[in-house]
Design a protein around this motif. Structure first.
Motif, PDB file in Angstrom:
ATOM      1  N   GLN A 171       0.831  -1.213   0.000  1.00  0.00           N
ATOM      2  CA  GLN A 171       0.000   0.000   0.000  1.00  0.00           C
ATOM      3  C   GLN A 171       0.863   1.260   0.000  1.00  0.00           C
ATOM      4  O   GLN A 171       0.581   2.214  -0.725  1.00  0.00           O
ATOM      5  N   ARG A 172       1.904   1.263   0.809  1.00  0.00           N
ATOM      6  CA  ARG A 172       2.786   2.433   0.881  1.00  0.00           C
ATOM      7  C   ARG A 172       3.443   2.702  -0.465  1.00  0.00           C
ATOM      8  O   ARG A 172       3.502   3.832  -0.930  1.00  0.00           O
ATOM      9  N   ARG A 174       2.388   1.747  -3.446  1.00  0.00           N
ATOM     10  CA  ARG A 174       1.372   2.175  -4.412  1.00  0.00           C
ATOM     11  C   ARG A 174       1.003   3.634  -4.190  1.00  0.00           C
ATOM     12  O   ARG A 174       0.804   4.385  -5.145  1.00  0.00           O
ATOM     13  N   ASP A 175       0.929   4.067  -2.932  1.00  0.00           N
ATOM     14  CA  ASP A 175       0.641   5.459  -2.621  1.00  0.00           C
ATOM     15  C   ASP A 175       1.766   6.367  -3.108  1.00  0.00           C
ATOM     16  O   ASP A 175       1.524   7.455  -3.608  1.00  0.00           O
ATOM     17  N   GLN A 176       3.011   5.928  -2.967  1.00  0.00           N
ATOM     18  CA  GLN A 176       4.162   6.697  -3.441  1.00  0.00           C
ATOM     19  C   GLN A 176       4.109   6.851  -4.962  1.00  0.00           C
ATOM     20  O   GLN A 176       4.449   7.894  -5.499  1.00  0.00           O
ATOM     21  N   ARG A 178       1.500   7.027  -6.803  1.00  0.00           N
ATOM     22  CA  ARG A 178       0.430   7.941  -7.191  1.00  0.00           C
ATOM     23  C   ARG A 178       0.789   9.397  -6.965  1.00  0.00           C
ATOM     24  O   ARG A 178       0.194  10.286  -7.537  1.00  0.00           O
ATOM     25  N   SER A 179       1.739   9.631  -6.061  1.00  0.00           N
ATOM     26  CA  SER A 179       2.086  11.028  -5.732  1.00  0.00           C
ATOM     27  C   SER A 179       2.946  11.647  -6.794  1.00  0.00           C
ATOM     28  O   SER A 179       3.673  11.104  -7.494  1.00  0.00           O
TER      29      SER A 179
END
Length: 179
Positions: A171-172, A174-176, A178-179
């Protein structure tokens, strides 16, 4: 605008990459681990050598969790890397215990209600992991019961903590992305 051959191949290449990284590689990993379990020789005694096998195997599992989390956090495909991590860590954890149970059954007959071949030990370790416990094989001696108890606690740690760490890393990452 016309679509060239390279634009048409991109989705196909992605599907192939997904298939290779998400399905084939984890299946090969599990197959290689199981093959190694059957092919590699094991220790002859459970005293120092067997305990070293257990401690060394569990230490290897812990190191692989750390290694795989680092790989996930750097991966272009974190979900696929997470699947690979689970395909490596969970079977290896179970195979370490299966190997120890097999050695115990050979070196200390009567430790279990049945003689354990490598296949029987693998079957037993999976029934304990799955909390099915059919009752056809059970630990009889104190040593066997202690080892099975350690596996049960380890199973909870693998299912709870290790799975959570890997999912959080995916999750971390994938979040990175997207940023």
């Amino acid at each position: 605008m016309t679509s060239g051959p390279s634009q048409e191949l991109r989705p196909r290449r992605r599907r192939v990459r997904f298939l290779l990284l998400g399905v084939v590689r984890p299946l090969l990993t599990v197959a290689l681990l199981v093959a190694a379990y059957y092919v590699l020789p094991v220790g002859q005694r459970l005293d120092g050598g067997g305990m070293a096998l257990l401690i060394g195997g569990l230490a290897l599992v812990a190191l692989l969790v750390v290694w795989e989390v680092r790989n996930i956090l750097r991966s272009t495909y974190p979900l696929l890397q997470g699947v690979q991590a689970l395909a490596l860590v969970v079977p290896l954890f179970l195979l370490v215990f299966a190997d120890v149970y097999h050695v115990l059954a050979v070196t200390q007959p009567g430790s279990f209600t049945a003689v354990l071949t490598k296949t029987d030990a693998l079957y037993f370790v999976v029934t304990v992991f799955a909390t099915v416990g059919f009752g056809d094989i059970a630990a009889v001696t104190a040593t066997a019961r202690i080892l099975v108890t350690l596996q049960m606690v380890g199973d909870l740690i693998v299912v709870g903590l290790v799975l959570r760490v890997i999912v959080t890393a995916v999750q971390r990452r994938r979040d990175q992305g997207r940023s």
